[in-house]
Design an enzyme around this catalytic site. Structure first.
Site, PDB file in Angstrom:
ATOM      1  N   TYR A  95       3.969   8.136  -0.242  1.00  0.00           N
ATOM      2  CA  TYR A  95       5.168   8.832  -0.735  1.00  0.00           C
ATOM      3  C   TYR A  95       5.112   8.969  -2.248  1.00  0.00           C
ATOM      4  CZ  TYR A  95       6.879   3.931  -1.191  1.00  0.00           C
ATOM      5  OH  TYR A  95       7.015   2.590  -1.458  1.00  0.00           O
ATOM      6  N   ARG A 105     -10.278  -1.857  -9.722  1.00  0.00           N
ATOM      7  CA  ARG A 105      -9.012  -1.288  -9.213  1.00  0.00           C
ATOM      8  C   ARG A 105      -8.806   0.154  -9.664  1.00  0.00           C
ATOM      9  NH1 ARG A 105      -4.119  -4.720 -10.620  1.00  0.00           N
ATOM     10  NH2 ARG A 105      -3.083  -3.142  -9.396  1.00  0.00           N
ATOM     11  N   ASP A 137       9.769   8.824  -8.445  1.00  0.00           N
ATOM     12  CA  ASP A 137      10.116   8.954  -9.870  1.00  0.00           C
ATOM     13  C   ASP A 137      10.835   7.701 -10.335  1.00  0.00           C
ATOM     14  OD1 ASP A 137       9.309  11.610 -10.125  1.00  0.00           O
ATOM     15  OD2 ASP A 137      11.320  12.437  -9.858  1.00  0.00           O
ATOM     16  N   LYS A 138      10.908   7.537 -11.633  1.00  0.00           N
ATOM     17  CA  LYS A 138      11.843   6.558 -12.208  1.00  0.00           C
ATOM     18  C   LYS A 138      13.025   7.361 -12.756  1.00  0.00           C
ATOM     19  CE  LYS A 138       9.499   2.627 -11.771  1.00  0.00           C
ATOM     20  NZ  LYS A 138       8.637   1.955 -12.749  1.00  0.00           N
ATOM     21  N   GLN A 156      -1.772  -1.745  -2.063  1.00  0.00           N
ATOM     22  CA  GLN A 156      -1.172  -0.557  -2.683  1.00  0.00           C
ATOM     23  C   GLN A 156      -2.168   0.136  -3.597  1.00  0.00           C
ATOM     24  OE1 GLN A 156      -1.127  -3.432  -4.127  1.00  0.00           O
ATOM     25  NE2 GLN A 156      -0.435  -3.352  -6.234  1.00  0.00           N
TER      26      GLN A 156
HETATM   27  C1  VOV Z   1       1.682  -4.257  -2.267  1.00  0.00           C
HETATM   28  C2  VOV Z   1       2.166  -4.980  -3.262  1.00  0.00           C
HETATM   29  C3  VOV Z   1       2.418  -4.525  -4.669  1.00  0.00           C
HETATM   30  C4  VOV Z   1       2.063  -5.225  -5.789  1.00  0.00           C
HETATM   31  C5  VOV Z   1       1.369  -6.596  -5.839  1.00  0.00           C
HETATM   32  C6  VOV Z   1       2.466  -4.445  -6.928  1.00  0.00           C
HETATM   33  C7  VOV Z   1       2.268  -4.849  -8.259  1.00  0.00           C
HETATM   34  C8  VOV Z   1       2.470  -3.973  -9.326  1.00  0.00           C
HETATM   35  C9  VOV Z   1       2.153  -4.303 -10.696  1.00  0.00           C
HETATM   36  C10 VOV Z   1       1.601  -5.654 -11.184  1.00  0.00           C
HETATM   37  C11 VOV Z   1       2.427  -3.186 -11.451  1.00  0.00           C
HETATM   38  C12 VOV Z   1       2.311  -3.054 -12.991  1.00  0.00           C
HETATM   39  C13 VOV Z   1       0.913  -3.071 -13.444  1.00  0.00           C
HETATM   40  C14 VOV Z   1       0.076  -2.041 -12.751  1.00  0.00           C
HETATM   41  O1  VOV Z   1      -0.688  -2.475 -11.873  1.00  0.00           O
HETATM   42  O2  VOV Z   1       0.247  -0.882 -13.054  1.00  0.00           O
HETATM   43  C15 VOV Z   1       2.872  -2.155 -10.543  1.00  0.00           C
HETATM   44  C16 VOV Z   1       3.185  -0.861 -10.943  1.00  0.00           C
HETATM   45  C17 VOV Z   1       3.813   0.031 -10.103  1.00  0.00           C
HETATM   46  N1  VOV Z   1       4.165  -0.159  -8.786  1.00  0.00           N
HETATM   47 FE1  VOV Z   1       3.728  -1.764  -7.657  1.00  0.00          FE
HETATM   48  N2  VOV Z   1       3.069  -3.285  -6.484  1.00  0.00           N
HETATM   49  C18 VOV Z   1       3.090  -3.301  -5.119  1.00  0.00           C
HETATM   50  C19 VOV Z   1       3.640  -2.344  -4.235  1.00  0.00           C
HETATM   51  C20 VOV Z   1       4.358  -1.256  -4.721  1.00  0.00           C
HETATM   52  C21 VOV Z   1       5.221  -0.428  -3.922  1.00  0.00           C
HETATM   53  C22 VOV Z   1       5.495  -0.591  -2.444  1.00  0.00           C
HETATM   54  C23 VOV Z   1       5.747   0.529  -4.740  1.00  0.00           C
HETATM   55  C24 VOV Z   1       6.804   1.575  -4.358  1.00  0.00           C
HETATM   56  C25 VOV Z   1       8.172   1.070  -4.819  1.00  0.00           C
HETATM   57  C26 VOV Z   1       9.249   1.172  -3.786  1.00  0.00           C
HETATM   58  O3  VOV Z   1      10.355   0.629  -4.057  1.00  0.00           O
HETATM   59  O4  VOV Z   1       9.063   1.767  -2.733  1.00  0.00           O
HETATM   60  C27 VOV Z   1       5.200   0.352  -6.043  1.00  0.00           C
HETATM   61  C28 VOV Z   1       5.442   1.176  -7.123  1.00  0.00           C
HETATM   62  C29 VOV Z   1       4.845   0.951  -8.359  1.00  0.00           C
HETATM   63  C30 VOV Z   1       4.887   1.914  -9.428  1.00  0.00           C
HETATM   64  C31 VOV Z   1       5.538   3.287  -9.359  1.00  0.00           C
HETATM   65  C32 VOV Z   1       4.247   1.351 -10.506  1.00  0.00           C
HETATM   66  C33 VOV Z   1       4.060   2.002 -11.902  1.00  0.00           C
HETATM   67  C34 VOV Z   1       5.362   1.867 -12.616  1.00  0.00           C
HETATM   68  C35 VOV Z   1       5.343   2.078 -14.093  1.00  0.00           C
HETATM   69  O5  VOV Z   1       6.454   2.256 -14.658  1.00  0.00           O
HETATM   70  O6  VOV Z   1       4.279   2.089 -14.729  1.00  0.00           O
HETATM   71  N3  VOV Z   1       4.382  -0.770  -6.010  1.00  0.00           N
HETATM   72  N4  VOV Z   1       2.926  -2.668  -9.269  1.00  0.00           N
END
Ligand code: VOV
Length: 248
Positions: free
Chosen positions: A144, A130, A147-148, A184
């Site tokens: 896109y 990954r 931020d947090k 993603q």
């Molecule tokens: C398509 C599905 C999907 C899945 C399964 C998924 C899962 C996960 C996991 C398990 C993790 C944490 C571990 C890692 O893997 O880092 C994350 C992490 C993250 N994600 Fe996510 N995310 C998805 C999808 C997904 C979307 C559509 C978005 C946009 C959010 C939205 O509102 O528009 C997003 C954002 C993020 C971000 C910015 C982070 C990092 C944040 C931080 O503070 O570090 N993400 N995400």
């Protein structure tokens, strides 16, 4: 003091978005246009070989709306390689007919929110894959930056680790509902670009992109702490379809 989560970082990433100057393109000679198209296809085919060898990955899409016409997303093990690709594109014939509209520099990022303390996720082949992902190249893309939030009581960076982990768990729960529909690629860009992460989603059915983003709006991590930049959505542009896309 809240504890930072450890991140695992993989391939470097450039999102390069351009508009096409159609007026200039139409005014070019047939020969010039042909040269530009052939050179672009040659570049794309060379990058496909790099992807075959698992030394990188890329995605080439046409973008809807007026924000951009094309998106080239490139992943490489080093930032130097990204720079070489950017430079090569800029020096190519087709670049004479494009204008930059947006770019984004980042690195593929996985956080350790979900890992157990005893685990070393870097030893996991799935995690390593990954970090150096083969982009799925499904029919549709959505990109896109985000931020947090750090505002008053809504400050992600002041939350205790366990609370952030719980919110990320809820986020991943929503995400997993889209398994097989949306893939993603999250890249981190703190210190690299103007937002903190970039989100690139791939889908076979474009509507699933809207559905996942909408549903995630209700996850606390997005509802309370998410801030979003411009959205770009588009359709795959296969190498063999480039001549038809550029035909005038
Ligand atoms: C398509 C599905 C999907 C899945 C399964 C998924 C899962 C996960 C996991 C398990 C993790 C944490 C571990 C890692 O893997 O880092 C994350 C992490 C993250 N994600 Fe996510 N995310 C998805 C999808 C997904 C979307 C559509 C978005 C946009 C959010 C939205 O509102 O528009 C997003 C954002 C993020 C971000 C910015 C982070 C990092 C944040 C931080 O503070 O570090 N993400 N995400």
């Amino acid at each position: 003091m809240p504890e930072a989560v450890e991140t695992m970082d993989g391939w470097y990433c450039l999102h390069d978005l351009r508009t096409i100057d159609w007026t200039k393109w139409k005014k070019a000679t047939e020969e010039e246009r042909q040269q530009a198209v052939e050179e672009l296809q040659t570049m794309l085919r060379e990058w496909e070989e790099v992807a075959e060898a698992r030394d990188g990955s890329h995605a080439f899409y046409s973008i809807m709306g007026q924000k951009a016409d094309i998106l080239l997303m490139i992943l490489r093990p080093t930032m130097q390689e990204l720079s070489e690709i950017e430079l090569r594109f800029n020096k190519s014939k087709i670049a004479e007919f494009t204008k930059p509209s947006y770019s984004y520099v980042s690195v593929v990022e996985l956080s350790k929110y979900m890992s157990k303390e005893s685990d070393n996720p870097e030893d996991n082949p799935g995690v390593r894959a990954r970090l150096a992902p083969k982009l799925p190249l499904w029919d549709h893309i959505c990109f896109y930056p985000m931020d947090k939030r750090r505002e008053g009581n809504d400050n992600w960076y002041m939350l205790p680790f366990d609370e952030r982990r719980q919110l990320m768990y809820e986020h991943s729960f929503t995400g997993r509902k889209y398994a097989g529909e949306v893939k993603q690629v999250i890249t981190g860009s703190m210190g690299f670009d103007d937002w903190e992460w970039s989100v690139t989603l791939f889908a076979k059915d474009v509507l699933q992109l809207k559905k996942i983003v909408y549903e995630m709006r209700f996850d606390v991590v997005s509802a309370r702490y998410g801030e979003f930049g411009p959205f770009y959505v588009g359709n795959i542009l296969k190498t063999e379809d480039v001549p038809a896309y550029l035909a005038v």
